[in-house]
Each structure stands twice: as structure tokens, then as C-alpha cells.
Design a protein around this motif. Structure first.
Motif, mmCIF file in Angstrom:
data_model
loop_
_atom_site.group_PDB
_atom_site.id
_atom_site.type_symbol
_atom_site.label_atom_id
_atom_site.label_comp_id
_atom_site.label_asym_id
_atom_site.label_seq_id
_atom_site.Cartn_x
_atom_site.Cartn_y
_atom_site.Cartn_z
ATOM 1 N N LYS A 144 0.030 11.865 -72.317
ATOM 2 C CA LYS A 144 0.687 12.959 -73.040
ATOM 3 C C LYS A 144 0.444 12.854 -74.541
ATOM 4 C CE LYS A 144 4.264 13.462 -69.604
ATOM 5 N NZ LYS A 144 5.665 13.286 -69.267
ATOM 6 N N LEU A 145 0.395 11.635 -75.059
ATOM 7 C CA LEU A 145 0.283 11.436 -76.502
ATOM 8 C C LEU A 145 -1.119 11.672 -77.040
ATOM 9 C CD1 LEU A 145 2.491 8.235 -76.831
ATOM 10 C CD2 LEU A 145 3.104 10.578 -77.465
ATOM 11 N N GLN A 146 -2.133 11.498 -76.207
ATOM 12 C CA GLN A 146 -3.501 11.611 -76.715
ATOM 13 C C GLN A 146 -3.859 13.020 -77.162
ATOM 14 O OE1 GLN A 146 -6.007 10.050 -73.695
ATOM 15 N NE2 GLN A 146 -5.804 11.794 -72.338
ATOM 16 N N SER A 147 -3.104 14.009 -76.743
ATOM 17 C CA SER A 147 -3.381 15.379 -77.180
ATOM 18 C C SER A 147 -2.822 15.661 -78.579
ATOM 19 C CB SER A 147 -2.811 16.384 -76.180
ATOM 20 O OG SER A 147 -1.404 16.302 -76.151
ATOM 21 N N ILE A 148 -2.035 14.727 -79.109
ATOM 22 C CA ILE A 148 -1.468 14.873 -80.449
ATOM 23 C C ILE A 148 -2.389 14.147 -81.421
ATOM 24 C CG2 ILE A 148 0.520 14.401 -81.923
ATOM 25 C CD1 ILE A 148 2.200 14.298 -79.306
ATOM 26 N N GLY A 149 -3.026 14.894 -82.297
ATOM 27 C CA GLY A 149 -4.033 14.336 -83.195
ATOM 28 C C GLY A 149 -3.566 13.133 -83.998
ATOM 29 N N ILE B 207 11.135 -5.382 -81.597
ATOM 30 C CA ILE B 207 10.982 -3.925 -81.628
ATOM 31 C C ILE B 207 9.593 -3.510 -81.172
ATOM 32 C CG2 ILE B 207 10.851 -1.969 -83.231
ATOM 33 C CD1 ILE B 207 13.681 -2.727 -82.559
ATOM 34 N N ASN B 208 8.600 -4.322 -81.422
ATOM 35 C CA ASN B 208 7.232 -3.960 -81.064
ATOM 36 C C ASN B 208 7.019 -3.842 -79.561
ATOM 37 O OD1 ASN B 208 6.316 -3.778 -83.693
ATOM 38 N ND2 ASN B 208 5.705 -5.904 -83.762
ATOM 39 N N LEU B 209 7.744 -4.621 -78.775
ATOM 40 C CA LEU B 209 7.543 -4.577 -77.322
ATOM 41 C C LEU B 209 7.785 -3.182 -76.747
ATOM 42 C CD1 LEU B 209 9.194 -7.951 -76.238
ATOM 43 C CD2 LEU B 209 6.761 -7.439 -76.454
ATOM 44 N N PRO B 210 8.960 -2.598 -76.951
ATOM 45 C CA PRO B 210 9.180 -1.258 -76.391
ATOM 46 C C PRO B 210 8.254 -0.202 -76.993
ATOM 47 C CG PRO B 210 11.265 -2.232 -77.100
ATOM 48 C CD PRO B 210 10.173 -3.145 -77.543
ATOM 49 N N TYR B 211 7.899 -0.382 -78.255
ATOM 50 C CA TYR B 211 7.018 0.573 -78.932
ATOM 51 C C TYR B 211 5.656 0.644 -78.257
ATOM 52 C CZ TYR B 211 4.071 2.465 -82.638
ATOM 53 O OH TYR B 211 3.175 3.197 -83.346
ATOM 54 N N TRP B 212 4.997 -0.511 -78.108
ATOM 55 C CA TRP B 212 3.669 -0.532 -77.495
ATOM 56 C C TRP B 212 3.740 -0.174 -76.016
ATOM 57 C CZ3 TRP B 212 -0.149 0.134 -80.484
ATOM 58 C CH2 TRP B 212 -0.153 -0.380 -81.775
ATOM 59 N N ASP B 213 4.813 -0.572 -75.345
ATOM 60 C CA ASP B 213 4.995 -0.202 -73.945
ATOM 61 C C ASP B 213 5.121 1.318 -73.822
ATOM 62 O OD1 ASP B 213 5.604 -0.758 -71.102
ATOM 63 O OD2 ASP B 213 7.593 -0.005 -71.652
ATOM 64 N N PHE B 214 5.889 1.941 -74.705
ATOM 65 C CA PHE B 214 6.042 3.391 -74.694
ATOM 66 C C PHE B 214 4.689 4.083 -74.870
ATOM 67 C CE2 PHE B 214 6.530 7.436 -76.844
ATOM 68 C CZ PHE B 214 7.464 8.072 -76.055
ATOM 69 N N LEU B 215 3.921 3.613 -75.856
ATOM 70 C CA LEU B 215 2.599 4.213 -76.080
ATOM 71 C C LEU B 215 1.715 4.082 -74.845
ATOM 72 C CD1 LEU B 215 1.706 3.136 -79.738
ATOM 73 C CD2 LEU B 215 2.534 5.351 -78.937
ATOM 74 N N ALA B 216 1.740 2.915 -74.225
ATOM 75 C CA ALA B 216 0.905 2.694 -73.040
ATOM 76 C C ALA B 216 1.352 3.577 -71.871
ATOM 77 C CB ALA B 216 0.944 1.214 -72.634
ATOM 78 N N ARG B 217 2.662 3.686 -71.663
ATOM 79 C CA ARG B 217 3.170 4.480 -70.542
ATOM 80 C C ARG B 217 2.951 5.982 -70.727
ATOM 81 N NH1 ARG B 217 8.455 4.504 -70.098
ATOM 82 N NH2 ARG B 217 8.880 3.364 -71.995
ATOM 83 N N HIS B 218 2.969 6.446 -71.957
ATOM 84 C CA HIS B 218 2.877 7.886 -72.218
ATOM 85 C C HIS B 218 1.554 8.288 -72.857
ATOM 86 C CE1 HIS B 218 7.013 8.429 -71.055
ATOM 87 N NE2 HIS B 218 7.314 7.356 -71.782
ATOM 88 N N ARG B 219 0.578 7.446 -72.711
ATOM 89 C CA ARG B 219 -0.744 7.648 -73.320
ATOM 90 C C ARG B 219 -1.329 9.021 -73.005
ATOM 91 N NH1 ARG B 219 -4.434 5.373 -75.528
ATOM 92 N NH2 ARG B 219 -6.632 5.276 -75.211
#
Length: 53
Positions: free
Chosen positions: A16-21, A2-14
Motif C-alpha cells: 500500500k505504501l509504495q504507491s506514495i511517492g 520505537i524502531n521495531l514497530p516502525y520497520w515492521d509496519f513498513l514491511a507489513r504495509h509495503r
């Protein structure tokens, strides 16, 4: 596994996600990951995505 897609998602969408505190802690953990480890995670996640269809 499960961790693979999770960390990949964070890396790919970094960007957009960095604006969310609330994501700052998770992205900081992503930043601490050695580049080789992140590359392996992204490669295995891509293989997982291809195999799941």
C-alpha cells in the motif's frame, strides 16, 4: 524500541505504501536491510505487540 514497530509496519504495509511517492526513500532503506535483520525486527515487533495488550 520505537524502531521495531516502525520497520515492521513498513514491511507489513509495503504494497500500500509504495504507491506514495514520499515513501520510496524509506522503502529503499527497508530493501537494504539484510533479510535476517528484518526477520529479527518482525519477530521482536510481534513479541512487543503481544506483550503490550
Amino acid at each position: 524500541m520505537i524502531n521495531l514497530p516502525y520497520w515492521d509496519f513498513l514491511a507489513r504495509h509495503r504494497d500500500k505504501l509504495q504507491s506514495i511517492g514520499r515513501m520510496s526513500f524509506l522503502l529503499a532503506n527497508l530493501d537494504k536491510m539484510p533479510p535476517a535483520e528484518l526477520a529479527t525486527i518482525r519477530q521482536k515487533a510481534a513479541e512487543w505487540h503481544l506483550g503490550s495488550h
